[in-house]
Design a protein around this motif. Structure first.
Motif, PDB file in Angstrom:
ATOM      1  N   ALA A 217      36.813  71.819  78.599  1.00 61.44           N
ATOM      2  CA  ALA A 217      35.369  71.973  78.722  1.00 61.44           C
ATOM      3  C   ALA A 217      34.807  72.804  77.581  1.00 61.44           C
ATOM      4  O   ALA A 217      33.715  72.527  77.061  1.00 61.44           O
ATOM      5  CB  ALA A 217      35.033  72.618  80.062  1.00 61.44           C
ATOM      6  N   VAL A 218      35.546  73.830  77.181  1.00 65.03           N
ATOM      7  CA  VAL A 218      35.102  74.669  76.069  1.00 65.03           C
ATOM      8  C   VAL A 218      35.028  73.843  74.782  1.00 65.03           C
ATOM      9  O   VAL A 218      34.035  73.905  74.035  1.00 65.03           O
ATOM     10  CB  VAL A 218      36.055  75.870  75.882  1.00 65.03           C
ATOM     11  N   LEU A 219      36.050  73.063  74.524  1.00 61.33           N
ATOM     12  CA  LEU A 219      36.073  72.259  73.305  1.00 61.33           C
ATOM     13  C   LEU A 219      34.949  71.234  73.286  1.00 61.33           C
ATOM     14  O   LEU A 219      34.264  71.066  72.270  1.00 61.33           O
ATOM     15  CB  LEU A 219      37.425  71.568  73.173  1.00 61.33           C
ATOM     16  N   ALA A 220      34.747  70.525  74.394  1.00 56.55           N
ATOM     17  CA  ALA A 220      33.720  69.484  74.431  1.00 56.55           C
ATOM     18  C   ALA A 220      32.332  70.075  74.279  1.00 56.55           C
ATOM     19  O   ALA A 220      31.496  69.560  73.517  1.00 56.55           O
ATOM     20  CB  ALA A 220      33.830  68.695  75.728  1.00 56.55           C
ATOM     21  N   SER A 221      32.055  71.160  74.987  1.00 57.19           N
ATOM     22  CA  SER A 221      30.713  71.736  74.938  1.00 57.19           C
ATOM     23  C   SER A 221      30.435  72.405  73.594  1.00 57.19           C
ATOM     24  O   SER A 221      29.337  72.276  73.039  1.00 57.19           O
ATOM     25  CB  SER A 221      30.512  72.729  76.092  1.00 57.19           C
ATOM     26  N   THR A 222      31.416  73.097  73.047  1.00 63.10           N
ATOM     27  CA  THR A 222      31.220  73.745  71.751  1.00 63.10           C
ATOM     28  C   THR A 222      31.061  72.701  70.652  1.00 63.10           C
ATOM     29  O   THR A 222      30.243  72.855  69.732  1.00 63.10           O
ATOM     30  CB  THR A 222      32.386  74.685  71.430  1.00 63.10           C
ATOM     31  N   ALA A 223      31.851  71.615  70.727  1.00 66.55           N
ATOM     32  CA  ALA A 223      31.699  70.539  69.744  1.00 66.55           C
ATOM     33  C   ALA A 223      30.321  69.899  69.833  1.00 66.55           C
ATOM     34  O   ALA A 223      29.712  69.567  68.810  1.00 66.55           O
ATOM     35  CB  ALA A 223      32.779  69.478  69.952  1.00 66.55           C
ATOM     36  N   ALA A 224      29.812  69.739  71.037  1.00 70.42           N
ATOM     37  CA  ALA A 224      28.469  69.180  71.202  1.00 70.42           C
ATOM     38  C   ALA A 224      27.435  70.058  70.513  1.00 70.42           C
ATOM     39  O   ALA A 224      26.515  69.572  69.845  1.00 70.42           O
ATOM     40  CB  ALA A 224      28.147  69.022  72.679  1.00 70.42           C
ATOM     41  N   ALA A 225      27.589  71.362  70.663  1.00 68.55           N
ATOM     42  CA  ALA A 225      26.653  72.281  70.022  1.00 68.55           C
ATOM     43  C   ALA A 225      26.792  72.250  68.508  1.00 68.55           C
ATOM     44  O   ALA A 225      25.799  72.212  67.768  1.00 68.55           O
ATOM     45  CB  ALA A 225      26.877  73.693  70.557  1.00 68.55           C
ATOM     46  N   ARG A 226      28.019  72.261  68.008  1.00 66.27           N
ATOM     47  CA  ARG A 226      28.250  72.242  66.567  1.00 66.27           C
ATOM     48  C   ARG A 226      27.763  70.946  65.925  1.00 66.27           C
ATOM     49  O   ARG A 226      27.359  70.928  64.758  1.00 66.27           O
ATOM     50  CB  ARG A 226      29.740  72.417  66.284  1.00 66.27           C
ATOM     51  N   GLY A 441      49.623  72.816  61.390  1.00 70.75           N
ATOM     52  CA  GLY A 441      49.180  73.865  62.301  1.00 70.75           C
ATOM     53  C   GLY A 441      47.764  73.715  62.804  1.00 70.75           C
ATOM     54  O   GLY A 441      47.144  74.688  63.254  1.00 70.75           O
ATOM     55  N   LEU A 442      47.209  72.503  62.763  1.00 71.56           N
ATOM     56  CA  LEU A 442      45.832  72.286  63.201  1.00 71.56           C
ATOM     57  C   LEU A 442      45.694  72.473  64.705  1.00 71.56           C
ATOM     58  O   LEU A 442      46.481  71.955  65.492  1.00 71.56           O
ATOM     59  CB  LEU A 442      45.385  70.869  62.830  1.00 71.56           C
ATOM     60  N   LEU A 443      44.655  73.199  65.116  1.00 69.57           N
ATOM     61  CA  LEU A 443      44.230  73.273  66.513  1.00 69.57           C
ATOM     62  C   LEU A 443      42.920  72.519  66.660  1.00 69.57           C
ATOM     63  O   LEU A 443      42.131  72.413  65.705  1.00 69.57           O
ATOM     64  CB  LEU A 443      44.034  74.734  66.944  1.00 69.57           C
ATOM     65  N   ALA A 444      42.672  72.014  67.864  1.00 70.11           N
ATOM     66  CA  ALA A 444      41.421  71.285  68.087  1.00 70.11           C
ATOM     67  C   ALA A 444      40.208  72.161  67.800  1.00 70.11           C
ATOM     68  O   ALA A 444      39.176  71.674  67.323  1.00 70.11           O
ATOM     69  CB  ALA A 444      41.383  70.758  69.522  1.00 70.11           C
ATOM     70  N   SER A 445      40.327  73.445  68.066  1.00 75.47           N
ATOM     71  CA  SER A 445      39.206  74.348  67.784  1.00 75.47           C
ATOM     72  C   SER A 445      38.920  74.446  66.289  1.00 75.47           C
ATOM     73  O   SER A 445      37.788  74.734  65.888  1.00 75.47           O
ATOM     74  CB  SER A 445      39.477  75.735  68.366  1.00 75.47           C
ATOM     75  N   ASP A 446      39.936  74.192  65.452  1.00 69.98           N
ATOM     76  CA  ASP A 446      39.702  74.169  64.011  1.00 69.98           C
ATOM     77  C   ASP A 446      38.775  73.009  63.632  1.00 69.98           C
ATOM     78  O   ASP A 446      37.958  73.129  62.712  1.00 69.98           O
ATOM     79  CB  ASP A 446      41.023  74.026  63.256  1.00 69.98           C
ATOM     80  N   ILE A 447      38.931  71.884  64.331  1.00 68.73           N
ATOM     81  CA  ILE A 447      38.040  70.743  64.082  1.00 68.73           C
ATOM     82  C   ILE A 447      36.611  71.128  64.435  1.00 68.73           C
ATOM     83  O   ILE A 447      35.667  70.825  63.696  1.00 68.73           O
ATOM     84  CB  ILE A 447      38.489  69.512  64.893  1.00 68.73           C
ATOM     85  N   VAL A 448      36.439  71.797  65.577  1.00 70.59           N
ATOM     86  CA  VAL A 448      35.101  72.240  65.989  1.00 70.59           C
ATOM     87  C   VAL A 448      34.467  73.092  64.890  1.00 70.59           C
ATOM     88  O   VAL A 448      33.305  72.893  64.510  1.00 70.59           O
ATOM     89  CB  VAL A 448      35.171  73.024  67.308  1.00 70.59           C
ATOM     90  N   ASP A 449      35.232  74.032  64.373  1.00 64.32           N
ATOM     91  CA  ASP A 449      34.691  74.937  63.360  1.00 64.32           C
ATOM     92  C   ASP A 449      34.307  74.210  62.076  1.00 64.32           C
ATOM     93  O   ASP A 449      33.432  74.673  61.334  1.00 64.32           O
ATOM     94  CB  ASP A 449      35.717  76.026  63.030  1.00 64.32           C
ATOM     95  N   ALA A 450      34.963  73.080  61.799  1.00 67.36           N
ATOM     96  CA  ALA A 450      34.694  72.342  60.558  1.00 67.36           C
ATOM     97  C   ALA A 450      33.586  71.308  60.698  1.00 67.36           C
ATOM     98  O   ALA A 450      33.198  70.690  59.695  1.00 67.36           O
ATOM     99  CB  ALA A 450      35.973  71.662  60.072  1.00 67.36           C
ATOM    100  N   ILE A 451      33.067  71.102  61.903  1.00 67.34           N
ATOM    101  CA  ILE A 451      32.031  70.078  62.100  1.00 67.34           C
ATOM    102  C   ILE A 451      30.787  70.342  61.243  1.00 67.34           C
ATOM    103  O   ILE A 451      30.277  69.421  60.588  1.00 67.34           O
ATOM    104  CB  ILE A 451      31.660  69.955  63.593  1.00 67.34           C
ATOM    105  N   PRO A 452      30.241  71.565  61.199  1.00 65.35           N
ATOM    106  CA  PRO A 452      29.045  71.762  60.376  1.00 65.35           C
ATOM    107  C   PRO A 452      29.268  71.412  58.903  1.00 65.35           C
ATOM    108  O   PRO A 452      28.391  70.857  58.250  1.00 65.35           O
ATOM    109  CB  PRO A 452      28.739  73.250  60.564  1.00 65.35           C
ATOM    110  N   ALA A 453      30.445  71.735  58.369  1.00 64.67           N
ATOM    111  CA  ALA A 453      30.728  71.407  56.968  1.00 64.67           C
ATOM    112  C   ALA A 453      30.793  69.903  56.766  1.00 64.67           C
ATOM    113  O   ALA A 453      30.313  69.373  55.753  1.00 64.67           O
ATOM    114  CB  ALA A 453      32.025  72.048  56.534  1.00 64.67           C
ATOM    115  N   ALA A 454      31.370  69.181  57.731  1.00 58.64           N
ATOM    116  CA  ALA A 454      31.447  67.728  57.628  1.00 58.64           C
ATOM    117  C   ALA A 454      30.058  67.113  57.650  1.00 58.64           C
ATOM    118  O   ALA A 454      29.755  66.198  56.869  1.00 58.64           O
ATOM    119  CB  ALA A 454      32.307  67.161  58.752  1.00 58.64           C
TER     120      ALA A 454
END
Length: 459
Positions: A217-226, A441-454
């Protein structure tokens, strides 16, 4: 967008061309010769082996051989049917043995350390499915004509084709219903917030998570915001999860949560449901009720897909009865739960059939992600559009990656994108975000953090 056509469609396009076949072959051979010279880095002192079959593919190779000889290249033309087990040393091998119509198994000769240029598709690769036998010669580059073929993007074909160039030889592929997504497409589609926008323009509701799986839930909601969700509200049944402070949490019961979770749903632009919800009977019932009652576009992921299929009637009535856009995001196993069997060798046909049967946009995750929209007319079961997303790699095969993608699609829907473009553009940006992270060493949260740059990179 780059057109993708099946072998049958390509044959029809060839047949309808106003130019005679020999003109098309001459154009194709010229393109092959140009690609060969580019690979070789010049012509002086170069040696090229050209393996040719008896069909149009071989004819393209013969034209390329003639043109290379005219440029001073030493060329050996080898009949595919009479090929030796090992070719004489060369700088380049042009694989023009068999094209998109080949059936059977091809055992290529050994070529040493020569570069390999495949004509249209590496010989022996099924141009529809990407399946290939062990004897196919991997290409450093493939030059295909006018449009990609599915087999270049799927299965073994994606690995064997190397770098792919699409050469324009003057054929009309404007009627193609399948396309590969490019960065230009995503830049054109992805919404930009209006200057007078407020927080309810593009708001996303997420229903996901459980005491056992709060992280989804944290990953999905944070990704939605990002990804651009202007306001993200999370309901994690029976639990409070540790989210960033910007995520609004509405507490709901662990079982009969549908009514509370859908309060004010009309104010949201989309609902994402399923990540980490769990599969207890009461949860599945409440999840189905949320899907049925939601008055906004819905993204169904993870346990939401299981809940959709969890009834005597299966998923079809629940999903078909929805009047608003619905996006399903299965991997192969979840696809089998939804449809009764895993995707077949022809993955595109499987996805198209499921999208038509369920009346939903369907995103099938994999090495190449396939997005299919349902047909507009019931009489045309293959009438929906298909998008291929090919820019991801093995980094996406990590726990929680799918939850991130679901949240991103929810934001795209909430911001007004059509369901198929929301899914395809989100999948492309999701992969691009992962590509911006370390290879290991990728974590799914790393993808979330990179969304704005993408997203910033496409502006």
């Amino acid at each position: 967008m780059i057109p993708v056509v099946t072998p049958v469609e390509m044959a029809a396009i060839d047949a309808s061309a106003p130019e005679p076949l020999d003109v098309l072959i001459e154009r194709a051979g010229r393109a092959v010769a140009a690609a060969a010279i580019d690979l070789l880095g010049g012509t002086y002192g170069r040696v090229v082996n050209v393996v040719v079959g008896k069909g149009n593919n071989g004819a393209d190779g013969r034209v390329a051989a003639r043109r290379l000889e005219a440029r001073g290249v030493k060329v050996r033309v080898i009949d595919a049917a009479m090929r030796p087990p090992v070719l004489r040393r060369s700088d380049l091998v042009i694989d023009a043995a068999y094209g998109t119509g080949f059936r059977g198994e091809w055992i290529a000769p050994e070529v040493g350390d020569a570069l390999v240029l495949a004509v249209d598709i590496p010989s022996g690769v099924d141009a529809l499915t990407g399946e290939a036998g062990a004897g196919v010669l991997p290409a450093d580059r493939t030059i295909t004509f006018q449009a990609l073929k599915p087999g270049l993007l799927l299965g073994d074909g994606a690995r064997l084709a190397g770098h792919i160039d699409v050469a324009d030889i003057g054929l009309d592929v404007s009627g193609a219903s399948q396309h590969q997504v490019t960065v230009d497409d995503v830049a054109e589609w992805w919404p930009t917030r209006a200057i007078d926008a407020h927080k309810w323009n593009g708001a996303v509701k997420v229903i996901g998570g459980s005491p056992e799986m709060p992280g989804a839930a944290v990953l999905a909601s944070t990704a939605a915001a990002r990804a651009g969700g202007s306001l993200v509200s999370l309901s994690a049944p029976g639990v409070t999860v540790a989210t960033p402070p910007e995520i609004v949490q509405r507490h709901v019961a662990a079982d009969d949560f549908s009514a509370d979770a859908l309060v004010d749903i009309h104010r949201f632009g989309a609902l994402v449901i399923g990540p980490g919800l769990g599969r207890a009977d009461e949860v599945l019932m409440a999840t189905r009720a949320c899907i049925s009652d939601a008055t906004v576009p819905v993204v169904i992921d993870g346990d939401g897909l299981f809940a959709s299929a969890w009834s005597a009637e299966g998923p079809a009535p629940l999903l078909r009865d929805r009047e608003l856009a619905t996006v399903l995001t299965p991997h192969d196993g979840e696809f089998g739960v939804l449809t009764g069997s895993p995707p077949g060798a022809d993955r595109v046909a499987s996805v198209r059939a499921a999208a038509a049967d369920l009346g939903c946009t369907l995103l099938l995750k994999g090495q190449t992600t396939i997005v299919a929209s349902p047909p507009e007319a019931e009489a045309d079961p293959l009438g929906g559009h298909v998008w291929f997303v090919t820019n991801g790699d093995q980094r996406l095969a990590t726990a929680g990656s799918g939850d991130v993608l679901a949240g991103m699609i929810g934001s795209a829907l909430a911001m007004g994108l059509d369901a198929d473009k929301a899914a395809a553009a989100s999948a492309w940006l999701h992969a691009d975000a992962a590509n911006r992270t370390p290879a290991d060493g990728l974590l799914a949260s790393d993808i979330v953090d990179a969304i704005p740059a993408a997203i910033g990179a496409i502006r």
